[in-house]
Write an enzyme that holds these catalytic residues in place. Sequence first.
Site, mmCIF file in Angstrom:
data_model
loop_
_atom_site.group_PDB
_atom_site.id
_atom_site.type_symbol
_atom_site.label_atom_id
_atom_site.label_comp_id
_atom_site.label_asym_id
_atom_site.label_seq_id
_atom_site.Cartn_x
_atom_site.Cartn_y
_atom_site.Cartn_z
ATOM 1 C CB SER A 207 -9.341 -49.655 -35.119
ATOM 2 O OG SER A 207 -8.179 -48.944 -34.776
ATOM 3 C CG HIS A 342 -7.214 -48.802 -39.760
ATOM 4 N ND1 HIS A 342 -7.066 -50.129 -39.414
ATOM 5 C CD2 HIS A 342 -7.506 -48.151 -38.599
ATOM 6 C CE1 HIS A 342 -7.252 -50.280 -38.123
ATOM 7 N NE2 HIS A 342 -7.526 -49.088 -37.605
#
Length: 395
Positions: A207, A342
């Site tokens: 990320s 994620h």
Amino acid sequence: MILKYLLAALYTTLPVLAGPAPRACSALPKNITLKSDTGLPNPFAFIDGRPVETLAQWECRREEIGQLFQRFELGTLPVKPQFVKGTFTNGTLTINVTEAGKSISFQVSISTPTTGKGPFPAIIAFGGLSIPTPPDVAIITFNNNDIAEQQDSTSRGQGKFYTLYGADHSAGALMAWSWAISRIFDVLEETKGHNINIRKIGLTGCSRNGKGAYIAGAYEERVALTIVQESGSGGAGCWRISDDMLNKQGIVTQTASEIVQENVWFSENFNPYVDDVSILPFDHHMLAGLVAPRGLLVIDNTGIDWLGPESVWGCQTTGAKIYEALRVPAAMGVTQQGNHDHCALPAEEAPDVTAFINKFLKDQPADTTIMNTDGANNVGFVESSYVDWKVPTIR
């Protein structure tokens, strides 16, 4: 510098190529006329339009690309400080830095394998690790927030990098972290006892920390392997494609104009361009060219629109054309898989990670010819809409 890595990779399989002796590269012009280009700019043409045809010219073009990113997006990367020293004790590497009368100190933890003699290959993990690693690879945990804070848009100028260089330094958080990675390498090179093979160190992050890993891998040439996980816009995604996803397709994905309001990853120098990224003389496909010819694996998630899976796929498969031109196509891979959380690497992508670690950190045979997505029709990316240039035969 890049010639050393590239020639080492090429000479084992190709005849020696004649070419001009290395020369000093031209400085980036002080004034650059920016022109609108809705496609992905040609990495094989200098800012003045000259084509790249030789390895020596590519080295200069690569340097130019790095300067362009610094001027327009990332901020200035400071040179090595006047004083860099450190120690290693009980699994902790301490880095001490002094510049212009100011000093900082930061630490990283090193966890080495419990079996084997070493020296061991290692992976530096931005903020912690979210990929599987073999038991014979060391883990170096880097608290990047200590160097440059990234809580939100109010974090500008906070962190030890700014204690050293001033809160008004042009570097955003991503470039500040890259600077710190270089200092870690400096101290690893001069200290003993850590049992790390300094020539076999990789980087990874997911990320926002994946953005950081990509930038550090681009600017620190001692990094042998960069693994970028679900980094989205500002990382493996291209600004132009992300804008088109939002504005032309109505897909809610992160764009440049949004990202500068969210956090301080980029320089304030980037702000004037975020509403019209088409005038930027680069895009993030060129980050691959800054890493090349070293190992690069881009991992992405097709199930999260905010990450811009079409943007990442189009951006990085375009960036892979640079590896193709340098005749090391298997040194870069892109893998996309959806239907998972994620930063939670799915089982289908684990073999891709293992292959790149084996090849670039452990010198083991591995098939790294990896260009896979589970998204239909190249996740919507139409190459002809963005690429109007050819891949040259660099001699």
